[in-house]
Write a protein that holds these residues in place. Structure first.
Motif, PDB file in Angstrom:
ATOM      1  N   SER A 119       6.608 -29.631  -9.486  1.00 42.80           N
ATOM      2  CA  SER A 119       6.855 -29.304  -8.364  1.00 42.80           C
ATOM      3  C   SER A 119       5.786 -27.997  -8.263  1.00 42.80           C
ATOM      4  O   SER A 119       4.740 -27.866 -10.025  1.00 42.80           O
ATOM      5  CB  SER A 119       7.869 -28.639  -8.270  1.00 42.80           C
ATOM      6  N   GLN A 120       4.984 -28.163  -7.157  1.00 35.96           N
ATOM      7  CA  GLN A 120       3.329 -27.358  -6.762  1.00 35.96           C
ATOM      8  C   GLN A 120       3.858 -26.224  -5.348  1.00 35.96           C
ATOM      9  O   GLN A 120       3.820 -26.843  -4.138  1.00 35.96           O
ATOM     10  CB  GLN A 120       1.955 -28.455  -6.713  1.00 35.96           C
ATOM     11  N   VAL A 121       3.690 -25.400  -5.795  1.00 35.16           N
ATOM     12  CA  VAL A 121       4.442 -24.794  -4.777  1.00 35.16           C
ATOM     13  C   VAL A 121       3.625 -23.056  -4.539  1.00 35.16           C
ATOM     14  O   VAL A 121       3.489 -22.523  -5.529  1.00 35.16           O
ATOM     15  CB  VAL A 121       6.100 -24.231  -4.664  1.00 35.16           C
ATOM     16  N   GLU A 122       3.119 -22.544  -3.356  1.00 35.30           N
ATOM     17  CA  GLU A 122       2.619 -21.877  -3.020  1.00 35.30           C
ATOM     18  C   GLU A 122       3.263 -20.924  -2.264  1.00 35.30           C
ATOM     19  O   GLU A 122       4.371 -21.408  -1.060  1.00 35.30           O
ATOM     20  CB  GLU A 122       1.629 -21.619  -2.147  1.00 35.30           C
ATOM     21  N   ARG A 123       4.209 -19.409  -2.570  1.00 33.89           N
ATOM     22  CA  ARG A 123       4.785 -19.155  -2.387  1.00 33.89           C
ATOM     23  C   ARG A 123       4.756 -16.965  -1.783  1.00 33.89           C
ATOM     24  O   ARG A 123       3.932 -16.453  -2.832  1.00 33.89           O
ATOM     25  CB  ARG A 123       5.668 -18.414  -3.238  1.00 33.89           C
ATOM     26  N   SER A 124       4.821 -17.419  -0.379  1.00 35.50           N
ATOM     27  CA  SER A 124       4.168 -15.814   0.136  1.00 35.50           C
ATOM     28  C   SER A 124       5.397 -14.671  -0.240  1.00 35.50           C
ATOM     29  O   SER A 124       6.690 -15.677   0.940  1.00 35.50           O
ATOM     30  CB  SER A 124       3.195 -15.778   0.606  1.00 35.50           C
ATOM     31  N   LEU A 125       5.673 -12.886   0.573  1.00 32.73           N
ATOM     32  CA  LEU A 125       6.183 -11.790   0.724  1.00 32.73           C
ATOM     33  C   LEU A 125       5.352 -11.107   1.250  1.00 32.73           C
ATOM     34  O   LEU A 125       4.757 -10.603   0.729  1.00 32.73           O
ATOM     35  CB  LEU A 125       7.032 -11.985  -0.440  1.00 32.73           C
ATOM     36  N   GLU A 126       5.715 -10.938   2.477  1.00 31.37           N
ATOM     37  CA  GLU A 126       4.851  -9.864   3.081  1.00 31.37           C
ATOM     38  C   GLU A 126       5.926  -8.678   3.754  1.00 31.37           C
ATOM     39  O   GLU A 126       6.687  -9.344   4.659  1.00 31.37           O
ATOM     40  CB  GLU A 126       4.040 -10.450   4.199  1.00 31.37           C
ATOM     41  N   LEU A 127       6.039  -8.032   3.012  1.00 32.34           N
ATOM     42  CA  LEU A 127       6.729  -6.450   3.116  1.00 32.34           C
ATOM     43  C   LEU A 127       6.607  -5.701   4.245  1.00 32.34           C
ATOM     44  O   LEU A 127       5.118  -4.574   3.461  1.00 32.34           O
ATOM     45  CB  LEU A 127       7.810  -6.712   2.367  1.00 32.34           C
ATOM     46  N   ASP A 128       6.930  -5.106   5.914  1.00 36.18           N
ATOM     47  CA  ASP A 128       5.587  -4.078   6.181  1.00 36.18           C
ATOM     48  C   ASP A 128       7.385  -3.240   6.774  1.00 36.18           C
ATOM     49  O   ASP A 128       7.830  -3.322   8.063  1.00 36.18           O
ATOM     50  CB  ASP A 128       5.064  -5.025   7.458  1.00 36.18           C
ATOM     51  N   LEU A 129       6.904  -2.523   5.847  1.00 35.00           N
ATOM     52  CA  LEU A 129       8.115  -0.881   6.433  1.00 35.00           C
ATOM     53  C   LEU A 129       7.131  -0.088   7.360  1.00 35.00           C
ATOM     54  O   LEU A 129       6.101   1.114   6.825  1.00 35.00           O
ATOM     55  CB  LEU A 129       8.134  -0.447   4.870  1.00 35.00           C
ATOM     56  N   ASP A 130       8.453   0.507   8.259  1.00 40.52           N
ATOM     57  CA  ASP A 130       7.464   1.371   9.274  1.00 40.52           C
ATOM     58  C   ASP A 130       7.985   3.091   8.426  1.00 40.52           C
ATOM     59  O   ASP A 130       8.596   2.830   7.701  1.00 40.52           O
ATOM     60  CB  ASP A 130       7.977   1.626  10.557  1.00 40.52           C
ATOM     61  N   ILE A 131       7.950   4.074   9.265  1.00 39.79           N
ATOM     62  CA  ILE A 131       8.197   5.078   8.937  1.00 39.79           C
ATOM     63  C   ILE A 131       9.551   5.459   8.941  1.00 39.79           C
ATOM     64  O   ILE A 131      10.689   4.692   8.853  1.00 39.79           O
ATOM     65  CB  ILE A 131       7.959   6.507  10.265  1.00 39.79           C
ATOM     66  N   GLY A 132      10.177   5.797   7.523  1.00 36.81           N
ATOM     67  CA  GLY A 132      11.614   5.969   7.135  1.00 36.81           C
ATOM     68  C   GLY A 132      12.124   5.259   7.098  1.00 36.81           C
ATOM     69  O   GLY A 132      13.750   4.853   6.358  1.00 36.81           O
TER      70      GLY A 132
END
Length: 252
Positions: A119-132
């Motif tokens: 297998s050959q995989v590019e995996r990404s996670l983006e997490l955007d947290l606002d105030i609190g």
């Protein structure tokens, strides 16, 4: 970071938002996942992601975009782990993007991700947290099935709070050698024991680990971020050994 998914990506979009009557509602869809509502309360919901077909195969370009509305709580779980199969020279992508609005809370409990030989995989996670906003994430990466060589996996993570970077990392599966398993819990904000799925054994429950894992627990690497957030990691040769290893650190 890798670029945003192209128009050809199979994108599942989900949004948990407040309703005029004081409750909340889950909307969205598309892509390769079906969202199954397992439980709901006025301020939150528990949702299972069910894949509509086999994942992950050569040529797949999968994306999951989830928004948690202001002051709401979403517990997002999986019904089965993911296997990246032998791609015979091909490749695949998997991109996850979470947005948690002010005062919101996301708990994402995943089952093991297995990168099979070939297998050959590019995996990404983006997490955007606002105030609190808060987030608690559990993931297990397994490099290769029993008796086979590991697949190739590049995993990129970027976490932002109020628009500022909290955690940025690019991890290549080759960097984990000779270990075959990375088991990780990431806590952004304060969490308390027994706040998530109390019927699940404490040693596999992210909230129990986040509440009790000590920095010096045997086999656990504790990354204390400058933001005050915490990432716990265990490296091992087998997934069930890594999971069981949390028992000693969770005090159960």
């Amino acid at each position: 970071m890798s670029p945003a998914p192209a128009d050809s990506a199979e994108v599942t979009r989900l949004e948990l938002h407040a309703t005029p009557g004081g409750g909340c509602r889950l909307s969205g869809g598309g892509g390769v996942f079906r969202a199954v509502l397992q439980g709901a309360a006025p301020t939150g919901a528990r949702v299972a992601l069910v894949p509509e077909r086999a994942l992950l195969l050569a040529g797949d370009d999968v994306a999951l975009h989830v928004t948690v509305g202001r002051g709401l709580r979403l517990e997002l779980v999986e019904t089965g782990g993911t296997v990246a199969y032998d791609m015979r020279g091909g490749s695949a992508r998997w991109a996850t993007r979470f947005t948690v609005e002010p005062g919101g809370c996301l708990v994402h409990e995943t089952l093991p991700w297995v990168s099979a030989a070939g297998s050959q995989v590019e995996r990404s996670l983006e997490l955007d947290l606002d105030i609190g906003a808060r987030a608690l994430l559990r993931e297990t990466l397994v490099l290769g099935r029993h008796g086979e060589e590991p697949g190739a996996l590049t995993s990129r993570t970027r976490v932002r709070r109020n628009g500022r970077d909290v955690f940025v990392e690019e991890l290549d599966s080759a960097d984990l050698a000779p270990h075959r398993v990375l088991d990780q819990v990431s806590s952004y904000g304060d969490f308390h024991p027994a706040s998530v799925a109390p019927g699940v054994p404490a040693y596999v429950r992210a909230d129990a680990i986040a509440a009790h894992a000590a920095p010096a627990a045997p086999g656990v690497t504790c990354l204390e971020l400058a933001s005050g957030d915490t990432v716990w990691r265990r490296l091992d040769s087998q997934a069930h050994v890594a999971a069981a290893g949390w028992i000693g650190s969770s005090g159960t």
